[in-house]
Scaffold this motif. Structure first.
Motif, PDB file in Angstrom:
ATOM      1  N   CYS A 116       0.854  -1.193   0.000  1.00  0.00           N
ATOM      2  CA  CYS A 116       0.000   0.000   0.000  1.00  0.00           C
ATOM      3  C   CYS A 116       0.885   1.236   0.000  1.00  0.00           C
ATOM      4  O   CYS A 116       1.741   1.400   0.871  1.00  0.00           O
ATOM      5  CB  CYS A 116      -0.934   0.023   1.199  1.00  0.00           C
ATOM      6  SG  CYS A 116      -1.934   1.531   1.247  1.00  0.00           S
ATOM      7  N   CYS A 119      -0.239   3.610   3.398  1.00  0.00           N
ATOM      8  CA  CYS A 119       0.042   3.230   4.796  1.00  0.00           C
ATOM      9  C   CYS A 119       1.213   2.260   4.927  1.00  0.00           C
ATOM     10  O   CYS A 119       1.664   1.987   6.036  1.00  0.00           O
ATOM     11  CB  CYS A 119      -1.206   2.640   5.445  1.00  0.00           C
ATOM     12  SG  CYS A 119      -1.600   0.977   4.879  1.00  0.00           S
ATOM     13  N   CYS A 156      -4.563  -0.025  -0.203  1.00  0.00           N
ATOM     14  CA  CYS A 156      -5.168  -1.196   0.435  1.00  0.00           C
ATOM     15  C   CYS A 156      -6.653  -0.909   0.694  1.00  0.00           C
ATOM     16  O   CYS A 156      -7.104   0.232   0.595  1.00  0.00           O
ATOM     17  CB  CYS A 156      -4.435  -1.545   1.726  1.00  0.00           C
ATOM     18  SG  CYS A 156      -4.740  -0.404   3.080  1.00  0.00           S
ATOM     19  N   CYS A 159      -7.324   1.814   3.315  1.00  0.00           N
ATOM     20  CA  CYS A 159      -7.037   3.176   2.847  1.00  0.00           C
ATOM     21  C   CYS A 159      -8.055   3.637   1.816  1.00  0.00           C
ATOM     22  O   CYS A 159      -8.380   4.819   1.752  1.00  0.00           O
ATOM     23  CB  CYS A 159      -5.618   3.251   2.279  1.00  0.00           C
ATOM     24  SG  CYS A 159      -4.355   3.216   3.574  1.00  0.00           S
TER      25      CYS A 159
HETATM   26 ZN   LIG Z   1      -3.141   1.321   3.211  1.00  0.00          ZN
END
Ligand SMILES: [Zn+2]
Ligand SMILES: [Zn+2]
Length: 165
Positions: A116, A119, A156, A159
């Motif tokens: 990701c 994050c 992801c 997110c």
């Molecule tokens: Zn993420």
């Protein structure tokens, strides 16, 4: 981003099966001996924490975890031991998106990674169709494959569900 790094470790740490850590420690000692090296208390502490934690750990994260077990271990010893584990074929070094190196225990089943970009979460996956397709490509090229790296980047699911700050 200390909170984030912690999250990665927690997420990535698959709890190793009973005896798995001991098996890996024994293998580590065997391979050290082959190289004419001795196991030391510090090396053992580092290797054990690494084998217990599992996957995608950075040297800094490992350092922080080892400190809880043995406060005398220095950063240089962490690096040397990681290099040693790699030479012993007990560790894979990953370089996701030119970030800092991350290490995972070698010898597990083959898997690929999604990373990701917001994050930093790392998700492992296996996809048989992708694996087979690579063999098709190899046949078409008339080459044989030794290994490959498949890294997918994006957002992801968590997110995606959160608006960007
Ligand atoms: Zn993420
Ligand atoms: Zn992995």
């Amino acid at each position: 981003m200390p909170r984030l790094e912690e999250g990665i470790v927690r997420k990535a740490a698959g709890s190793p099966k009973l005896g798995e850590v001991e098996q890996r420690m024994a293998e580590f000692h065997r391979r050290l001996k082959e190289r004419g090296l001795k196991s030391t208390g510090q090396r053992d502490d580092i290797a054990r924490v690494f084998f217990e934690l599992g996957r995608h750990i950075s040297a800094e994260e490992l350092y922080a975890e080892v400190k809880k077990v043995n406060p005398h271990v220095g950063y240089a010893t962490i690096y040397r031991t990681l290099r040693l584990l790699k030479e012993c074929d007990l560790l894979y070094e990953r370089h996701f998106d030119e970030g800092q190196a991350r290490y995972e225990v070698a010898g597990d089943h083959h898997h690929d990674h999604f990373i990701c970009e917001r994050c930093g979460r790392i998700i492992e996956f296996e996809n048989e169709a992708i694996e087979e397709l690579q063999q098709t490509v190899a046949r078409e090229l008339g080459v044989t494959l030794a290994h490959h790296k498949m890294e997918l980047y994006g957002l992801c699911a968590e997110c995606r569900a959160r608006p960007a700050r």
